[in-house]
Design a protein around this motif. Structure first.
Motif, PDB file in Angstrom:
ATOM      1  N   UNK A  48     -20.846   0.032 -11.324  1.00 16.04           N
ATOM      2  CA  UNK A  48     -21.759  -1.093 -11.427  1.00 16.04           C
ATOM      3  C   UNK A  48     -20.905  -2.338 -11.476  1.00 16.04           C
ATOM      4  N   UNK A  49     -20.990  -3.191 -10.436  1.00 18.79           N
ATOM      5  CA  UNK A  49     -20.031  -4.288 -10.354  1.00 18.79           C
ATOM      6  C   UNK A  49     -20.605  -5.497  -9.660  1.00 18.79           C
ATOM      7  N   UNK A  50     -20.029  -6.661  -9.971  1.00 20.54           N
ATOM      8  CA  UNK A  50     -20.269  -7.860  -9.192  1.00 20.54           C
ATOM      9  C   UNK A  50     -19.073  -7.990  -8.276  1.00 20.54           C
ATOM     10  N   UNK A  51     -19.258  -7.686  -7.030  1.00 21.65           N
ATOM     11  CA  UNK A  51     -18.139  -7.524  -6.095  1.00 21.65           C
ATOM     12  C   UNK A  51     -17.327  -8.802  -5.972  1.00 21.65           C
ATOM     13  N   UNK A  52     -15.994  -8.806  -6.010  1.00 22.06           N
ATOM     14  CA  UNK A  52     -15.198  -7.632  -6.263  1.00 22.06           C
ATOM     15  C   UNK A  52     -14.653  -7.705  -7.691  1.00 22.06           C
ATOM     16  N   UNK A  53     -15.409  -7.254  -8.628  1.00 22.08           N
ATOM     17  CA  UNK A  53     -14.989  -7.244 -10.017  1.00 22.08           C
ATOM     18  C   UNK A  53     -14.406  -5.889 -10.368  1.00 22.08           C
ATOM     19  N   UNK A  54     -13.963  -5.741 -11.614  1.00 23.71           N
ATOM     20  CA  UNK A  54     -13.344  -4.498 -12.029  1.00 23.71           C
ATOM     21  C   UNK A  54     -14.367  -3.374 -12.149  1.00 23.71           C
ATOM     22  N   UNK A  55     -14.043  -2.214 -11.626  1.00 22.95           N
ATOM     23  CA  UNK A  55     -14.889  -1.037 -11.707  1.00 22.95           C
ATOM     24  C   UNK A  55     -14.115   0.062 -12.418  1.00 22.95           C
ATOM     25  N   UNK A  56     -14.724   0.668 -13.432  1.00 24.25           N
ATOM     26  CA  UNK A  56     -14.050   1.737 -14.156  1.00 24.25           C
ATOM     27  C   UNK A  56     -13.986   2.984 -13.291  1.00 24.25           C
ATOM     28  N   UNK A  57     -12.780   3.508 -13.133  1.00 22.00           N
ATOM     29  CA  UNK A  57     -12.579   4.670 -12.275  1.00 22.00           C
ATOM     30  C   UNK A  57     -11.705   5.701 -12.971  1.00 22.00           C
ATOM     31  N   UNK A  58     -11.931   6.962 -12.627  1.00 20.49           N
ATOM     32  CA  UNK A  58     -11.081   8.029 -13.103  1.00 20.49           C
ATOM     33  C   UNK A  58      -9.977   8.291 -12.100  1.00 20.49           C
ATOM     34  N   UNK A  59      -8.965   9.082 -12.459  1.00 22.27           N
ATOM     35  CA  UNK A  59      -7.837   9.335 -11.568  1.00 22.27           C
ATOM     36  C   UNK A  59      -8.214  10.102 -10.308  1.00 22.27           C
ATOM     37  N   UNK A  60      -9.354  10.778 -10.316  1.00 19.49           N
ATOM     38  CA  UNK A  60      -9.765  11.552  -9.143  1.00 19.49           C
ATOM     39  C   UNK A  60     -10.791  10.825  -8.271  1.00 19.49           C
ATOM     40  N   UNK A  61     -11.083   9.553  -8.614  1.00 16.71           N
ATOM     41  CA  UNK A  61     -12.005   8.753  -7.811  1.00 16.71           C
ATOM     42  C   UNK A  61     -11.234   8.008  -6.723  1.00 16.71           C
ATOM     43  N   UNK A  62     -11.923   7.664  -5.636  1.00 24.07           N
ATOM     44  CA  UNK A  62     -11.349   6.761  -4.645  1.00 24.07           C
ATOM     45  C   UNK A  62     -11.076   5.430  -5.337  1.00 24.07           C
ATOM     46  N   UNK A  63      -9.866   4.884  -5.178  1.00 18.42           N
ATOM     47  CA  UNK A  63      -9.469   3.696  -5.929  1.00 18.42           C
ATOM     48  C   UNK A  63      -9.811   2.379  -5.248  1.00 18.42           C
ATOM     49  N   UNK A  64     -10.390   2.425  -4.041  1.00 18.46           N
ATOM     50  CA  UNK A  64     -10.891   1.197  -3.440  1.00 18.46           C
ATOM     51  C   UNK A  64     -11.990   0.646  -4.349  1.00 18.46           C
ATOM     52  N   UNK A  65     -11.953  -0.640  -4.645  1.00 17.86           N
ATOM     53  CA  UNK A  65     -12.677  -1.209  -5.784  1.00 17.86           C
ATOM     54  C   UNK A  65     -14.144  -0.834  -5.890  1.00 17.86           C
ATOM     55  N   UNK A  66     -14.886  -0.922  -4.805  1.00 22.32           N
ATOM     56  CA  UNK A  66     -16.327  -0.690  -4.923  1.00 22.32           C
ATOM     57  C   UNK A  66     -16.793   0.614  -4.293  1.00 22.32           C
ATOM     58  N   UNK A  67     -15.846   1.497  -3.985  1.00 25.70           N
ATOM     59  CA  UNK A  67     -16.210   2.785  -3.403  1.00 25.70           C
ATOM     60  C   UNK A  67     -16.575   3.757  -4.519  1.00 25.70           C
TER      61      UNK A  67
END
Length: 250
Positions: free
Chosen positions: A192-211
């Motif tokens: 959940x983000x206001x692009x391109x803001x910080x998105x919480x991701x785990x190590x197994x997620x795609x690290x592109x910000x809003x993917x």
């Protein structure tokens, strides 16, 4: 031999949405979209002064590095490198329909300016509404582009048409996207983000910000950071470059 695919241009504001055609060759198939859009986004200066943009960019970079436990890396970046990273125009990808096994690895991506927040670009109401219709809570800033791609875990990659009539709310791909995102939300993997803001991701997620797709391939240099495909890897390189260290081989 040249090939082509159709994609959609959604300008911020009230200008008409356009269906466009991009031509590519076998050697440019992967990077053709991001390469072309880098030039487009370079022209969108936004409302922020260079000082404001740099301050916002540093805050975003610090938040991203802190998430990964690498906040000390920011202290090691000199002003020259920071300016270089700030001025390196890259494209961010919002996975409207993640290319997963459930979708036969066909994905629909929205390509946006990854400096949308730091440039203080206006919210693109139409692009934001399209993302919402896919089940995503994101605010898209600046111009947006939509294209379709098929990419499997076995290195198969193909550009596919995405046509203007598919923006209709009744188009079947929206319902598939809603199902995929609802499943990921139930697994606490939905951004959940206001692009391109910080998105919480785990190590197994795609690290592109809003993917929101899972990471199925690793960065070939550091062997640590994961991506869902080559489009997202290329889009994220501007941010990842500062902390990417080649893995030593014994």
């Amino acid at each position: 031999m040249s090939k082509s695919f159709k994609y959609i241009y959604i300008p911020v504001g009230s200008k008409e949405i356009e269906e466009r055609t991009m031509t590519y060759t076998d050697t440019t198939e992967v990077e053709c979209m991001t390469s072309a859009l880098q030039e487009h986004f370079k022209q969108s200066g936004g409302q922020a002064s260079s000082e404001e943009a740099m301050k916002t960019y540093k805050e975003q970079l610090r938040a991203n590095l802190k998430e990964k436990g690498q906040e000390e890396c920011l202290q090691n970046l000199d002003a020259g490198l920071l300016n270089m990273l700030m001025n390196m125009q890259t494209v961010d990808i919002v996975a409207l329909l993640p290319n997963t096994r459930d979708t036969d690895f066909v994905g629909v991506n929205m390509y946006v300016d990854d400096r949308g927040v730091s440039k203080q670009l206006s919210v693109n109401e139409r692009a934001t509404a399209i993302a919402a219709n896919c089940g995503m809570n994101v605010a898209i800033r600046g111009d947006a582009f939509i294209a379709r791609v098929r990419e499997t875990n076995t290195d198969e990659y193909a550009r596919l048409d995405f046509c203007l009539e598919e923006l209709s709310p009744a188009s079947p791909w929206y319902k598939i996207a809603q199902t995929v995102h609802a499943k990921r939300a139930s697994e606490n993997l939905m951004p959940s983000a206001s692009h391109a803001a910080t998105v919480t991701k785990g190590p197994d997620d795609c690290q592109s910000l809003s993917c929101s797709a899972p990471g199925t391939m690793r960065c070939g240099r550091c062997k640590v950071v994961k991506y869902c495909g080559r489009d997202c890897q290329r889009a994220h390189w501007g941010s990842h470059k500062a902390t990417c260290t080649a893995k030593e081989t014994k």
